[in-house]
Each structure stands twice: as C-alpha cells, then as structure tokens.
Design a protein around this motif. Structure first.
Motif, PDB file in Angstrom:
ATOM      1  N   LEU A  11     -19.521  10.542   3.804  1.00  0.00           N
ATOM      2  CA  LEU A  11     -19.218  11.087   5.131  1.00  0.00           C
ATOM      3  C   LEU A  11     -19.574  10.037   6.169  1.00  0.00           C
ATOM      4  CD1 LEU A  11     -20.510  14.780   5.093  1.00  0.00           C
ATOM      5  CD2 LEU A  11     -18.212  14.038   5.716  1.00  0.00           C
ATOM      6  N   GLY A  12     -18.649   9.731   7.043  1.00  0.00           N
ATOM      7  CA  GLY A  12     -18.910   8.724   8.073  1.00  0.00           C
ATOM      8  C   GLY A  12     -19.360   7.398   7.486  1.00  0.00           C
ATOM      9  N   GLN A  14     -21.074   6.916   4.872  1.00  0.00           N
ATOM     10  CA  GLN A  14     -22.392   6.975   4.247  1.00  0.00           C
ATOM     11  C   GLN A  14     -22.319   7.828   2.991  1.00  0.00           C
ATOM     12  OE1 GLN A  14     -25.155   8.587   7.083  1.00  0.00           O
ATOM     13  NE2 GLN A  14     -26.881   7.650   6.030  1.00  0.00           N
ATOM     14  N   ILE A  16     -23.576  10.486   1.096  1.00  0.00           N
ATOM     15  CA  ILE A  16     -24.521  11.585   1.287  1.00  0.00           C
ATOM     16  C   ILE A  16     -24.947  12.149  -0.068  1.00  0.00           C
ATOM     17  CG2 ILE A  16     -24.930  13.792   2.439  1.00  0.00           C
ATOM     18  CD1 ILE A  16     -24.355  11.578   4.410  1.00  0.00           C
ATOM     19  N   SER A  35     -35.717  16.402   3.034  1.00  0.00           N
ATOM     20  CA  SER A  35     -35.957  16.195   4.452  1.00  0.00           C
ATOM     21  C   SER A  35     -34.670  16.454   5.243  1.00  0.00           C
ATOM     22  CB  SER A  35     -36.463  14.776   4.694  1.00  0.00           C
ATOM     23  OG  SER A  35     -35.631  13.864   4.018  1.00  0.00           O
ATOM     24  N   SER A  36     -34.798  16.568   6.566  1.00  0.00           N
ATOM     25  CA  SER A  36     -33.639  16.846   7.408  1.00  0.00           C
ATOM     26  C   SER A  36     -32.621  15.715   7.295  1.00  0.00           C
ATOM     27  CB  SER A  36     -34.060  16.981   8.869  1.00  0.00           C
ATOM     28  OG  SER A  36     -34.826  18.126   9.025  1.00  0.00           O
ATOM     29  N   GLY A  37     -31.370  16.089   7.195  1.00  0.00           N
ATOM     30  CA  GLY A  37     -30.319  15.082   7.122  1.00  0.00           C
ATOM     31  C   GLY A  37     -30.151  14.473   5.749  1.00  0.00           C
ATOM     32  N   SER A  38     -30.813  15.060   4.718  1.00  0.00           N
ATOM     33  CA  SER A  38     -30.698  14.488   3.380  1.00  0.00           C
ATOM     34  C   SER A  38     -29.442  14.985   2.666  1.00  0.00           C
ATOM     35  CB  SER A  38     -31.942  14.817   2.562  1.00  0.00           C
ATOM     36  OG  SER A  38     -32.100  16.212   2.458  1.00  0.00           O
ATOM     37  N   GLY A  39     -28.753  15.975   3.240  1.00  0.00           N
ATOM     38  CA  GLY A  39     -27.497  16.424   2.629  1.00  0.00           C
ATOM     39  C   GLY A  39     -27.581  17.775   1.942  1.00  0.00           C
ATOM     40  N   LYS A  40     -28.587  18.579   2.306  1.00  0.00           N
ATOM     41  CA  LYS A  40     -28.725  19.897   1.673  1.00  0.00           C
ATOM     42  C   LYS A  40     -27.570  20.813   2.062  1.00  0.00           C
ATOM     43  CE  LYS A  40     -32.726  20.648   3.625  1.00  0.00           C
ATOM     44  NZ  LYS A  40     -32.764  19.436   4.486  1.00  0.00           N
ATOM     45  N   SER A  41     -27.278  20.853   3.376  1.00  0.00           N
ATOM     46  CA  SER A  41     -26.171  21.692   3.820  1.00  0.00           C
ATOM     47  C   SER A  41     -24.849  21.197   3.238  1.00  0.00           C
ATOM     48  CB  SER A  41     -26.084  21.711   5.346  1.00  0.00           C
ATOM     49  OG  SER A  41     -27.273  22.216   5.896  1.00  0.00           O
ATOM     50  N   VAL A  42     -24.711  19.880   3.158  1.00  0.00           N
ATOM     51  CA  VAL A  42     -23.489  19.308   2.574  1.00  0.00           C
ATOM     52  C   VAL A  42     -23.333  19.778   1.130  1.00  0.00           C
ATOM     53  CG1 VAL A  42     -22.444  17.131   1.818  1.00  0.00           C
ATOM     54  CG2 VAL A  42     -23.398  17.323   4.123  1.00  0.00           C
ATOM     55  N   GLN A  85     -26.847  27.891   8.527  1.00  0.00           N
ATOM     56  CA  GLN A  85     -28.120  27.450   9.095  1.00  0.00           C
ATOM     57  C   GLN A  85     -28.402  28.111  10.450  1.00  0.00           C
ATOM     58  OE1 GLN A  85     -28.486  23.226   8.616  1.00  0.00           O
ATOM     59  NE2 GLN A  85     -30.544  23.169   9.434  1.00  0.00           N
TER      60      GLN A  85
ATOM     61  N   TYR B   9     -10.718  16.673   9.939  1.00  0.00           N
ATOM     62  CA  TYR B   9     -11.669  15.636  10.333  1.00  0.00           C
ATOM     63  C   TYR B   9     -11.016  14.272  10.253  1.00  0.00           C
ATOM     64  CZ  TYR B   9     -15.435  18.962   9.395  1.00  0.00           C
ATOM     65  OH  TYR B   9     -16.261  20.034   9.373  1.00  0.00           O
ATOM     66  N   THR B 235     -16.566  17.144  15.636  1.00  0.00           N
ATOM     67  CA  THR B 235     -17.749  16.904  14.804  1.00  0.00           C
ATOM     68  C   THR B 235     -18.882  16.474  15.723  1.00  0.00           C
ATOM     69  OG1 THR B 235     -16.960  14.649  14.456  1.00  0.00           O
ATOM     70  CG2 THR B 235     -16.554  16.199  12.688  1.00  0.00           C
TER      71      THR B 235
HETATM   72  N1  LIG Z   1     -18.666  16.317   9.076  1.00  0.00           N
HETATM   73  C1  LIG Z   1     -19.500  15.291   8.997  1.00  0.00           C
HETATM   74  N2  LIG Z   1     -19.101  14.047   9.344  1.00  0.00           N
HETATM   75  C2  LIG Z   1     -19.931  13.002   9.245  1.00  0.00           C
HETATM   76  N3  LIG Z   1     -21.192  13.089   8.826  1.00  0.00           N
HETATM   77  C3  LIG Z   1     -21.664  14.285   8.465  1.00  0.00           C
HETATM   78  C4  LIG Z   1     -20.857  15.465   8.537  1.00  0.00           C
HETATM   79  N4  LIG Z   1     -21.585  16.511   8.108  1.00  0.00           N
HETATM   80  C5  LIG Z   1     -22.794  16.017   7.804  1.00  0.00           C
HETATM   81  N5  LIG Z   1     -22.853  14.691   8.021  1.00  0.00           N
HETATM   82  C6  LIG Z   1     -24.008  13.816   7.762  1.00  0.00           C
HETATM   83  O1  LIG Z   1     -24.498  14.100   6.491  1.00  0.00           O
HETATM   84  C7  LIG Z   1     -25.909  14.044   6.463  1.00  0.00           C
HETATM   85  C8  LIG Z   1     -26.485  15.276   5.832  1.00  0.00           C
HETATM   86  O2  LIG Z   1     -26.256  16.388   6.652  1.00  0.00           O
HETATM   87  P1  LIG Z   1     -26.807  17.829   6.283  1.00  0.00           P
HETATM   88  O3  LIG Z   1     -26.356  18.197   4.929  1.00  0.00           O
HETATM   89  O4  LIG Z   1     -26.410  18.731   7.396  1.00  0.00           O
HETATM   90  O5  LIG Z   1     -28.375  17.628   6.300  1.00  0.00           O
HETATM   91  P2  LIG Z   1     -29.495  18.700   5.943  1.00  0.00           P
HETATM   92  O6  LIG Z   1     -30.097  18.248   4.645  1.00  0.00           O
HETATM   93  O7  LIG Z   1     -30.513  18.631   7.028  1.00  0.00           O
HETATM   94  O8  LIG Z   1     -28.855  20.037   5.846  1.00  0.00           O
HETATM   95  C9  LIG Z   1     -26.366  13.823   7.891  1.00  0.00           C
HETATM   96  O9  LIG Z   1     -26.730  12.488   8.036  1.00  0.00           O
HETATM   97  C10 LIG Z   1     -25.132  14.123   8.709  1.00  0.00           C
HETATM   98  O10 LIG Z   1     -25.097  13.285   9.835  1.00  0.00           O
END
Ligand SMILES: Nc1ncnc2c1ncn2[C@@H]1O[C@H](COP(=O)(O)OP(=O)(O)O)[C@@H](O)[C@H]1O
Ligand SMILES: [Mg+2]
Lengths: 266, 270
Positions: A11-12, A14, A16, A35-42, A85, B9, B235
């Motif tokens: 994503l972007g 990177q 994830i 940790s926050s931003g580690s990709g859990k929601s993803v 979330q 996206y 986004t």
């Molecule tokens: N649609 C998207 N486009 C680009 N980057 C994304 C997108 N969704 C999430 N990210 C990136 O993926 C990483 C993980 O996000 P996320 O899963 O929300 O973290 P968390 O573990 O806190 O839930 C973050 O660095 C976020 O910036």
C-alpha cells in the motif's frame, strides 16, 4: 475457517503484509496485537475483501474471497459481522436505525420483529436507552458499542473486532471482553480480535499473534505468548506490565466484573 | 459492471508524465462506470419506498442548498446583462429590444452555466466532503460488508436528485434573470416593464430552452459523478477529505466550462 496463503499487500509503495500465512480455526478467539500502523486493520480488511492481496490468496469457509465476485462474495460476507475501529455508524441515522440497517436492507422481516431484535442487540452492549440518539451525540466508546450491536444483529458466524475496547473505560472494556467471550462460548462464533489491550486479550483468547513488520510472530496460547522471548513481543508485554510468569488470580477477579462465566486459563 | 471500492484508489504514486496520463484516463473511466451503474440502478429508486424517500431528501437538499444563491445570481446576471447590452443598444436607439438580449442569453447560456457553477460549489463540494468523510471513517466499507451497494445507496439517489433539480434550477434562474433585466430596463433605461416583457417573451424560443435545460441536466450528471468519485476514492483521513472536496469543485468547474461549450457547439452550428 479463515486461511491466509502467502499474502503480501503493498500500500502506498510499502509492504504492509509480507508473505503472511495464517489459519484461524472455527470456533476460536484469535487475537492480533501490534503497534499502531503495523497493519492490523489491513489484515482484517483482507478477510472480507475490503482489500485485495497484491500477491497470495485468502480463503473463508472454502471460498477464495480474494478472487470472489458478485453473489459469491456477498455470500461470504454475509457470514461476517465487522466492528470497525471507529464504529462506522452512518451520521444521518439514529443509533436504532443504524443497528436496524442490515435487517431492513437484507432480510424480509416485519418492522415489529426488527424492533425486537434491535432492542435485544442494543441491550447486549448496554445501549438500550440510547437508541434514539444520533452518532454525533454519543461518546466514542458508545459509538463503538453501537457498531458492535450492528455487527451482531444478523447473527453472523464470524465476527471481526477492530479494537473493540480501546477508548472505553476499564469496566466497560471488561464488559465487552466478556461479551466477546460469551458470544464465542454460547453461540460458537469464531472471533478475530484486534487489540492493544493485552490484559483483556490474555483473558479471552484461544490464540494470540503479534504483527511485526508485516509478519505474524508466534501465534500461540496466552500462556505461551506471555513467556515469549521475541524482543518486539517482549517489549509489548513489558509495556503493559505483564511478566512471563503471568498474574494468575488477579485475572479471574477482573473478568468476573463483566462475565458470569469467567474462563479459567491454566 | 460492479466494482469494489478498492479499485477506486489510486495505488501508484504518479512519477512520470506517462503514468499521470494513464491515471487520468483510468479515473475518467471509473467515473463513467460509476455514473452508468448509478443510472442502471434508477428503477430501484422508484420501486423501493426507502430509496424513494432518500431521493426526495436529496432533491430537497440540492434545492434548498442552492436556492438562495441561484436566486441572487439569477437576478444579478439579468441586471448586469440588461445594463451592458442596454447601454450599447441605446446608442442605436434600440433599447426596447433589451428583453430579447436578456432572454436569449439566459436561455441559451447563462441560466445553465451559472446553475452548473453554483451546483459545483454548493452541492458538489458537500457531496464530496460527506462521502469522503464516510470513506475515511470506514462507513462505505461497513455498507459493503452489509452487502449494501454504496453506488445504489449513496450515488443513485444523489444523481437522480441532481438530474431533476439542475434543469429546474436553471429554468428558475432564467426566469429571475429576465425579471432582473426588466427591473434595470425600467429604472435605468426607462423601458416600460410590460414592453420589455412582451419583447422578451416573443423572443423566447423552445429550442433554446430545451438545449439550455439539457445542458443543465448534463452538468448535474457531471457534477454528481465527479463529486461522488472524488468522495469514494478519498484516502488519508481529514487531509484527504479536504483534498477530495477541492478536487471535486475544481474539476466540476472545468467540466462545466468545457462540456458546456461542446454541447453548445453540437446544437448551434454557424
Ligand atoms: N488505503 C491505504 N492507502 C495507503 N496506505 C494505507 C491505506 N490503508 C492503510 N495504509 C497504511 O497501512 C499501514 C497499516 O495501517 P493499519 O492497518 O490501519 O494500521 P493498524 O495496525 O494501526 O490498524 C499504515 O501505515 C497506513 O498508513
Ligand atoms: Mg487499525
């Protein structure tokens, strides 16, 4: 029930998720920390194809959701309840209407039946007196609980919880933990829980895994997990004052606050 | 036809001119698909009583949000036109024909054009902001999980409302322009109001009216398509919502200008 096969998600620019393989069994409570931003929601979003893997496959109940389309995808998604979330309530509808939405849009049942089931669901999360309020009139924690009421209203087989207890006061947090546990124990609902709250996770989970730099470290039972030696996991545990030998005794009393059937680990 | 929100996206970061152009085409394509899908879902808007209610609510929102501005702009455009054209015509003692000038220019161009600009600014921006906020708050994702197609649930009622309200507002602004022109004709150029009106009405042409309203309809479709697409492909949180809103307004403005010219060119040949 849920299987990730060598899933990579970029994503972007990177990575994830990095070549993740993972199996979540039917009827278990599987907790993901990180940790926050580690990709859990993803990770959660991949399970219901809100995101598609860059490489690899995701299976749910034998259906390859990462490639499913149309009716097949809808069928797969209907198995799920998803607590987002932030709650993800629609701002122009009352809490009651938000919770009723899946029933009204999907199931052909009478308005009286809808009302009965919505009240039942609201009662489970302790919002039976707040149905008439609008999402911007209630606190973040209440929005989250309303989101949970909506996620369980159509009696799903699997519930994905994205940080169900963050932002809640400790007592309510334990009540939600107990609710997750009860839905799992009484109705056999498979649960995937994303959380920062290890105290709660250790109480209710069957297995815990930590997401570090795109990979899952040691999916293992809570007892084994708190003894982990992996430096990132250790740092996470130490930050919440959980020693390797555990805190037996204290936990049971904590869970008893919210649940009538505390689970005994050991 | 059906697509998931994810494919809206823009995954790649634009680096080369080639990629930028490629991205532009893919966005135009997605916007077209989105609009076409919404149009195919119109029958549902009629059949389902909740969808009908939502359509009425959107029509009300579109009308109410832009009515004061359309009223003022309509009046003043008419007044300015009458003044400018009238001063010029007076040199040839033809000021009695201002009515024709005001009527023809509002029917053919100014009515739909100004309505298009106003709808972009008032309605398009709030559509992009609202849907963009829903996107970054996972509300769109929540709809998808509940198997509620966001295009049917959000885009179709807005598109239908715009397609009905844009021509109506354009017509309303034409009427006000003619009235505004009449006021100026009477007070500044001492043309009797009834004389002005008679000449204005005599010069009104059905063809001009239909082309003008058709243009307003096209603007309504463009603005809704652009704003909803920008909202859905938002986004990066609150910053992204701001960007989506600005983008929606700018692109809508440009499209109203460019497509407005093209439609005019199609119906009026030298
Ligand atoms: N649609 C998207 N486009 C680009 N980057 C994304 C997108 N969704 C999430 N990210 C990136 O993926 C990483 C993980 O996000 P996320 O899963 O929300 O973290 P968390 O573990 O806190 O839930 C973050 O660095 C976020 O910036
Ligand atoms: Mg998250």
């Amino acid at each position: 029930m849920i299987r990730f096969e060598q899933v990579t998600k970029i994503l972007g620019g990177q990575k994830i998720l990095d070549d993740v393989s993972l199996t979540i069994e039917k009827g278990e409570i599987f907790t993901i920390i990180g940790s926050s931003g580690s990709g859990k929601s993803v990770t959660l979003k991949h399970i219901v194809r809100l995101l598609t893997p860059t490489h690899g496959k995701v299976f749910v109940d034998g259906i390859e959701v990462s490639a499913a389309e149309g009716a097949e995808l809808e069928k797969a998604r209907s198995l799920f309840g998803y607590l987002f979330q932030g709650g993800a309530l629609l701002g122009w509808m009352s809490v009651f209407d938000n919770v009723a939405l899946p029933l009204r849009e999907r199931e052909r049942i009478s308005e009286a039946e809808v009302e009965k089931r919505v009240m039942e669901s609201l009662k489970m999360v302790g919002l039976e007196n707040d149905g008439h309020k609008f999402p911007n009139e209630i606190s973040g924690g209440m929005q989250k609980r309303a989101g949970l009421a909506r996620a369980i209203i159509h009696r799903p087989q699997i519930i994905l919880y994205d940080e169900p207890t963050s932002g809640l006061d400790p007592v309510t947090a334990r009540t939600i933990d107990a609710l997750i546990h009860r839905l799992n124990a009484e109705l056999g609902i498979t649960s995937v829980v994303v959380t920062h709250d290890l105290q709660g996770a250790v109480l209710i989970s069957d297995r815990i895994a930590m997401l570090v730099r795109g990979k899952f470290v040691e999916p293992s039972t809570p007892e084994a997990f708190i003894k982990a030696t992996h430096p990132d996991v250790r740092a996470f545990l130490d930050a919440q004052f959980i020693p390797p030998e555990g805190m037996a005794g204290q936990w049971q009393s904590a869970v008893a606050v919210g649940s009538k059937t505390p689970r005994t680990k050991e | 036809m059906r697509f998931t929100r994810e494919c809206l996206y823009a995954d790649c970061e634009e680096t080369s001119l080639y990629q930028l152009i490629q991205q532009l085409f893919s966005i135009v394509g997605r916007g077209t698909l989105l609009t076409v899908e919404a149009i195919f879902l119109f029958p549902y808007q009629v059949v389902n009583h909740r969808a009908r209610k939502e359509f009425l609510r959107q029509a009300y929102v579109v009308g109410i949000k832009s009515l004061p501005v359309v009223t003022l702009v309509g009046l003043f455009i008419g007044m300015v036109l009458a003044l400018q054209v009238g001063l010029e015509m007076r040199r040839f003692n033809q000021e009695y024909y201002i009515g024709a000038g005001v009527m023809i220019s509002s029917l053919r161009e100014m009515g739909s054009f100004m309505t298009g600009l106003i709808l972009s600014a008032c309605v398009g921006s709030s559509m992009a902001a609202q849907i963009g906020t829903m996107t970054v708050n996972d509300e769109i994702a929540a709809l998808e999980i509940m198997s509620i197609n966001p295009v049917r649930y959000l885009v179709a009622p807005r598109l239908a409302a715009m397609m009905v309200m844009a021509p109506l507002l354009a017509f309303y602004s034409c009427v006000l322009s003619v009235v505004g022109g009449g006021i100026v004709a009477k007070t500044q150029l001492s043309v009797p109001f009834m004389t002005y009106m008679k000449i204005a009405v005599d010069s009104a042409d059905r063809y001009d009216l239909f082309v003008g309203l058709f243009k307003a309809l096209i603007f309504g479709v463009l603005i809704t398509g652009i704003s909803c697409l920008e909202g859905l492909r938002t986004t990066q949180g609150a910053v992204g919502v701001g960007r989506a809103t600005r983008q929606a307004v700018v692109v809508s403005f440009l499209m109203v200008l460019v497509v407005g010219y093209m439609v005019t060119r199609m119906f009026y040949t030298l």
